[in-house]
Design a protein around this motif. Structure first.
Motif, short mmCIF file in Angstrom:
data_model
loop_
_atom_site.label_atom_id
_atom_site.label_comp_id
_atom_site.label_asym_id
_atom_site.label_seq_id
_atom_site.Cartn_x
_atom_site.Cartn_y
_atom_site.Cartn_z
N MET A 171 6.41 -40.97 -7.81
CA MET A 171 5.97 -39.95 -5.94
C MET A 171 6.76 -40.47 -4.90
O MET A 171 6.99 -41.13 -4.53
CB MET A 171 4.41 -39.97 -6.66
CG MET A 171 4.11 -39.30 -7.53
SD MET A 171 2.45 -38.42 -7.45
CE MET A 171 1.16 -39.67 -8.36
N ASP A 172 7.26 -38.76 -4.50
CA ASP A 172 7.48 -39.58 -2.73
C ASP A 172 7.05 -37.80 -2.07
O ASP A 172 8.10 -37.19 -2.90
CB ASP A 172 8.68 -39.97 -2.73
CG ASP A 172 9.36 -40.20 -1.03
OD1 ASP A 172 8.59 -40.15 -0.56
OD2 ASP A 172 10.60 -40.23 -0.61
N PHE A 173 5.92 -38.28 -0.84
CA PHE A 173 6.23 -37.03 -0.29
C PHE A 173 6.37 -37.29 0.93
O PHE A 173 6.36 -35.86 2.02
CB PHE A 173 4.67 -36.65 -0.07
CG PHE A 173 4.12 -36.68 -1.81
CD1 PHE A 173 4.05 -35.41 -3.10
CD2 PHE A 173 3.02 -37.86 -1.97
CE1 PHE A 173 3.92 -35.35 -3.30
CE2 PHE A 173 2.60 -37.68 -4.03
CZ PHE A 173 2.80 -36.53 -4.64
N GLY A 174 7.10 -37.76 1.28
CA GLY A 174 7.96 -38.29 2.68
C GLY A 174 9.39 -37.29 2.76
O GLY A 174 10.13 -36.33 1.89
N GLU A 205 -2.81 -39.79 -3.43
CA GLU A 205 -1.34 -40.13 -4.07
C GLU A 205 -0.97 -40.32 -2.98
O GLU A 205 0.53 -40.81 -3.22
CB GLU A 205 -0.96 -38.52 -4.45
CG GLU A 205 -2.33 -38.32 -5.67
CD GLU A 205 -1.80 -37.69 -6.44
OE1 GLU A 205 -1.66 -37.06 -7.30
OE2 GLU A 205 -1.20 -36.00 -5.68
N VAL A 247 2.64 -45.39 -10.29
CA VAL A 247 1.22 -44.89 -9.28
C VAL A 247 0.63 -43.33 -10.09
O VAL A 247 -0.09 -43.55 -10.61
CB VAL A 247 1.48 -43.60 -8.16
CG1 VAL A 247 0.83 -42.75 -7.19
CG2 VAL A 247 2.69 -44.88 -6.91
N GLU A 248 2.05 -42.71 -11.01
CA GLU A 248 1.67 -41.87 -11.87
C GLU A 248 0.49 -42.54 -13.05
O GLU A 248 0.27 -41.12 -13.29
CB GLU A 248 2.48 -40.88 -11.88
CG GLU A 248 3.31 -39.73 -11.49
CD GLU A 248 4.72 -40.87 -10.32
OE1 GLU A 248 4.02 -42.47 -10.69
OE2 GLU A 248 5.83 -40.57 -9.78
N SER A 253 1.62 -43.63 -2.75
CA SER A 253 3.01 -43.32 -2.97
C SER A 253 3.26 -43.89 -1.65
O SER A 253 4.80 -44.37 -1.40
CB SER A 253 3.47 -42.13 -3.02
OG SER A 253 3.56 -41.15 -2.24
N GLU A 294 8.17 -26.10 -4.69
CA GLU A 294 9.65 -26.87 -4.18
C GLU A 294 9.81 -26.93 -6.16
O GLU A 294 11.05 -27.06 -6.26
CB GLU A 294 9.91 -28.03 -3.35
CG GLU A 294 11.38 -28.64 -3.42
CD GLU A 294 11.70 -29.59 -2.56
OE1 GLU A 294 10.89 -30.66 -2.51
OE2 GLU A 294 12.62 -29.89 -1.59
N ALA A 318 5.49 -30.35 -2.58
CA ALA A 318 6.23 -31.15 -3.09
C ALA A 318 6.06 -30.22 -4.41
O ALA A 318 6.99 -29.72 -5.21
CB ALA A 318 5.65 -32.39 -3.48
N PHE A 358 -2.61 -42.49 -12.21
CA PHE A 358 -3.37 -41.96 -12.10
C PHE A 358 -3.81 -41.11 -13.41
O PHE A 358 -4.90 -40.40 -13.56
CB PHE A 358 -2.96 -40.45 -10.78
CG PHE A 358 -3.60 -40.56 -9.58
CD1 PHE A 358 -4.51 -39.89 -9.00
CD2 PHE A 358 -2.91 -40.73 -8.68
CE1 PHE A 358 -4.75 -39.76 -7.81
CE2 PHE A 358 -3.32 -41.30 -7.46
CZ PHE A 358 -3.97 -40.52 -6.91
N MET A 404 11.53 -34.61 -1.38
CA MET A 404 10.25 -34.78 -2.42
C MET A 404 10.45 -35.20 -3.68
O MET A 404 11.28 -34.64 -4.22
CB MET A 404 9.33 -33.77 -1.73
CG MET A 404 8.79 -33.94 -0.30
SD MET A 404 6.76 -33.11 -0.05
CE MET A 404 6.63 -33.15 1.98
N ASP A 405 9.96 -35.74 -4.56
CA ASP A 405 10.00 -36.07 -6.05
C ASP A 405 9.01 -35.86 -6.42
O ASP A 405 7.70 -37.29 -5.97
CB ASP A 405 10.98 -37.18 -6.20
CG ASP A 405 11.68 -37.66 -7.15
OD1 ASP A 405 10.72 -37.05 -8.00
OD2 ASP A 405 11.87 -39.17 -7.39
N LEU A 406 8.59 -35.96 -7.28
CA LEU A 406 7.54 -35.82 -8.23
C LEU A 406 7.46 -36.41 -9.78
O LEU A 406 6.48 -37.17 -9.53
CB LEU A 406 6.72 -34.43 -8.28
CG LEU A 406 6.33 -33.21 -7.62
CD1 LEU A 406 6.33 -31.77 -8.27
CD2 LEU A 406 5.06 -34.13 -6.92
N ASP A 407 8.28 -36.63 -9.69
CA ASP A 407 8.71 -36.73 -11.36
C ASP A 407 9.92 -38.28 -11.55
O ASP A 407 10.09 -38.64 -12.66
CB ASP A 407 9.16 -35.71 -11.96
CG ASP A 407 8.66 -34.85 -12.17
OD1 ASP A 407 6.81 -34.53 -12.33
OD2 ASP A 407 9.05 -33.69 -11.91
N SER A 408 9.58 -38.79 -9.93
CA SER A 408 9.72 -40.51 -10.68
C SER A 408 9.13 -41.43 -11.94
O SER A 408 7.38 -40.97 -11.92
CB SER A 408 10.13 -41.02 -9.28
OG SER A 408 8.66 -41.27 -8.66
#
Lengths: 373, 402
Positions: free
Chosen positions: A1-4, B304, B73-74, B308, A300, A297, B77, B1-5
């Motif tokens: 996850m990356d929220f930047g 989160e 991280v994912e 992250s 998006e 996020a 959780f 932003m990236d939810l799915d790495s």
């Protein structure tokens, strides 16, 4: 996850911030708010140059193909500087609703003018019931000759007093109960516009439709429920970003004030009652910003559920109001005047809470387990 | 932003679910259902700790070289979500989240070699000896004294709020080794590798919920080797502050709070509103539950972002924000639980709460745990630094950082 934010988003955010810091001081904004048109052609021209007007639209219609996170990146500085320009009504509401209507020549024509900075729009949707739920729209449109006849009343339509085009939601009276999306020119016969200013310095109007004749080609769709829901969800995220920007600014200003304002010979931040209110402001800001970034996020990625949008709207509304009230209290007497920005931030946050369903509305949706936005 | 790495979460979720569905014994599950505190029923929770340790999953937050798990991280959780969904008892935090990470950061090689395996495996339980009757929020004025004598320290004084000390075989503690200079400067951090020492006496304290969770520990010339010291003599305050950062932040606590929300929602669906109809349909109830759910969601988002690596967690007061939010949400949730139980929550059911007691609860499991949970969680805003102290720290960092 990356929220930047990405480098590109950070860069855009920085140029917007730099521009507003230089050209949108509290005094400059005050002069604008007091003028006949509470927004500025120069700012709009700059936004056009910076690409902000086309940001959230697909490239096919002259847009930049930006995402909701791109909008969040610039909407936070909008909130920090109390921007009153009609970015929300023209771009994020009317513009996005037109774009969501699909390949319709009338919609495409208006959208092109909006993206070019040549037209302003307004989305006439809410009807004063405290909910943005499209299922609650009571304005009716029925077949009339070759076109439609529109009857109803829309309340607090942002930007309507200065709009070149109104995008109107209405219940279609053909037995299907579908939601129509219509393009109506503000000067059309039977359109009643009652303009006013909002407490946070914006131009708005109540808009009545008394047997307004709308040509058939100005009805963009009779199945707009999903398009309006999606438009409003993204608008809520952007509005929440503005709210978080305002909260961030208030926290900074209030900490600064409490650290320097002396009573009984010491800075008031040294009093525990004041210090703990500052701490609660910090906690509220952290909660609201975390929820903003996480929800943005999700949005998006196309994965924001109605519950996520309701949680965001409720948190920013409720926590924003609390931060605004705490900031006024901490500033003491001067915080209750029109002369200081603090009260203007509070009023902006009150308006943000009230729009698209207030925090009580959204909290109950979340608690009922059936959010509807 | 990236939810799915990262790797395929669905497959990972299935792997976790299968283990959690099959590995715990009935007694462990009963302990999970009857948990009414951060400190779940001792024997069953330690047994569960040992099962998880054998699987290699006891310490997801630890560095891999010390027995942690190489999860994203994912994945962390997902693991916590699946864990909380099954009403399993949370592992006791003192070893895994406090003294373990502290020793990894600040312990000598000998201390790590000696203590980490027992912590990880669930063979040892460490109680925390910080507070004293005269030193709570003002921890630095502690007076329990350790006097050097040959290779040993000789400890005299007392400690209080030593959680489950009567079940512990280890203790980490702060002692006063000097009264010169500032009060923070004369404190030393010690490890006790047994509690059946001559001169050491433990008195359990019955809490509001009726259970002896806390203890007072008395030291009358108790002798421990100086090699049991972490950090330098008189530098224990620095060590303690380091530990507090582990205690307050960097956690995945929100799935546990989601469990409360699910319990409340399920209970409300089966109860009648005093105004008729189902409680879950009552507008006031919906609004109040919605507010808690929204705040639990925000806490989840904070966690989160923090895990992250988002800069929102870089603020020096972040651990205090986290502690305050978590503890107050726990209290508000257990308050709503007790409210939903109403009169049913007033029955004192200590026997039925005992694991394997065979005593059936008067009503359902929800009414059995709601009031004890409420009562126990009164301590949440007091332990680990009262929320008043946390707010002082938050405000101070705001004013300093302006």
């Amino acid at each position: 996850m990356d929220f930047g934010f990405t480098d590109e988003q950070a860069l855009l955010r920085e140029s917007v911030t730099r521009y507003l810091e230089k050209n949108y001081s509290f005094e400059a904004r005050r002069a604008l708010v007091r003028s006949d048109r509470p927004f500025s052609p120069e700012v709009w021209a700059t936004f056009t140059e910076l690409g902000l007007l086309g940001l959230p639209f697909p490239e096919g219609v002259g847009g930049l193909g930006g995402s909701v996170v791109d909008v969040v990146a610039i909407a936070e500085p909008f909130g920090e500087h109390l921007l009153v320009e009609p970015y929300l009504p023209t771009i994020l509401l009317a513009g996005r609703a037109l774009a969501a209507a699909g390949e319709h020549p009338v919609a495409r024509d208006w959208l092109a003018r909006i993206v070019a900075g040549d037209a302003h729009g307004a989305l006439a949707h809410e009807e004063g019931r405290g909910t943005p739920d499209p299922a609650r729209v009571a304005t009716r449109c029925r077949r009339s000759g070759d076109g439609y006849r529109l009857d109803g009343e829309k309340r607090l339509v942002l930007g309507a007093a200065h709009a070149d085009v109104l995008v109107v939601t209405a219940r279609i009276d053909d037995g299907t109960g579908g939601l129509a999306l219509l393009v109506v020119e503000p000067g059309a016969s039977g359109v009643r516009i009652t303009p006013f200013r909002t407490i946070d310095g914006r131009s708005a109007a109540h808009v009545g439709f008394d047997a307004v004749e709308v040509p058939a080609e100005h009805c963009l769709t009779t199945d707009a429920h999903a398009a309006i829901t999606a438009t409003l969800a993204d608008a809520v995220v952007a509005l929440a970003a503005e709210g978080v920007g305002a909260m961030t600014a208030l926290l900074r200003r209030t900490a600064e004030y409490a650290a320097t304002r002396k009573q009984f010979g010491v800075p008031i931040a040294g009093f525990q009652a004041v210090a703990h209110r500052l701490a609660d402001m910090r906690i509220a800001c952290t909660k609201a910003r975390a929820t903003l970034l996480r929800t943005a996020a999700l949005a998006e990625a196309g994965r924001a559920a109605p519950r996520d949008i309701s949680v965001l709207k409720a948190q920013v509304g409720r926590l924003g109001r609390a931060v605004g009230e705490a900031a006024v209290q901490t500033h003491g007497g001067v915080g209750t005047t029109d002369e200081l920005a603090v009260g203007h931030y509070l009023k902006r946050l009150l308006a943000i809470d009230a729009m698209f369903g207030d925090s009580e509305y959204h909290l109950r949706l979340v608690g009922a387990g059936t959010p509807a936005v | 932003m990236d939810l799915d790495s990262g790797p395929d979460l669905d497959a990972f979720r299935r792997e976790v679910a299968e283990f959690l569905d099959t590995a715990p014994t009935d007694a462990i599950r009963e302990a999970g259902r009857k948990t009414t505190s951060v400190f779940a029923p001792f024997d069953e929770t330690m047994a569960w700790h040992r099962i998880l340790a054998r699987k290699g999953w006891a310490a997801p937050g630890w560095p891999v070289e010390h027995g942690g798990v190489d999860w994203t991280v994912e994945q962390r959780f997902v693991f916590t979500e699946e864990y909380c969904r099954r009403d399993l008892p949370p592992l006791l935090p003192n070893g895994l989240k406090m003294i373990g990470p502290l020793l990894i950061d600040l312990g000598t090689e000998e201390q790590k070699r000696r203590h980490l395996p027992g912590i990880l495996a669930g063979d040892d339980y460490w109680t925390q000896g910080y507070s004293e009757p005269g030193a709570g929020s003002d921890l630095a004025s502690l007076s329990c004294a350790a006097v050097p004598d040959g290779d040993d320290y000789v400890i005299t004084g007392s400690k209080i709020w030593t959680t489950l000390a009567h079940r512990a075989n280890r203790m980490f503690m702060l002692v006063r080794t000097s009264t010169a200079g500032k009060k923070q400067q004369g404190i030393t951090f010690l490890l006790l590798d047994r509690l059946d020492l001559p001169g050491l006496r433990i008195r359990p304290i019955v809490g509001l919920d009726g259970f002896p969770e806390q203890c007072e520990v008395f030291f009358d010339e108790v002798r421990v080797p100086q090699s049991a010291r972490v950090g330098a003599e008189n530098d224990g305050w620095t060590v303690a502050k380091h530990l507090l950062s582990h205690e307050r932040g960097g956690s995945t606590g929100s799935p546990w709070l989601d469990r409360f929300v699910r319990m409340i929602r399920a209970a409300a669906a089966e109860r009648t509103s005093p105004f008729g109809g189902v409680l879950a349909d009552d507008p006031v109830f919906q609004r109040d539950l919605g507010e808690l759910e929204a705040d639990v969601a925000s806490m989840r988002h904070i966690e989160e972002l923090a895990i992250s690596g988002h800069p929102i967690a870089d603020d020096p007061s972040f651990p205090s924000v986290n502690k305050t939010v978590n503890s107050e949400l726990t209290q508000r949730l257990t308050t709503l639980m007790a409210r939903v139980s109403g009169l049913e929550g007033l029955a004192l059911q200590l026997d039925a709460l005992g694991i394997g007691s065979g005593t059936a609860p008067l009503g359902d499991d929800f009414d059995l745990v709601s009031m004890p949970y409420y009562l126990n969680s009164r301590a949440a805003s007091i332990y680990a630094g009262t929320n008043e102290v946390q707010r002082d720290l938050i405000a101070r960092s705001l004013v300093a950082g302006r």
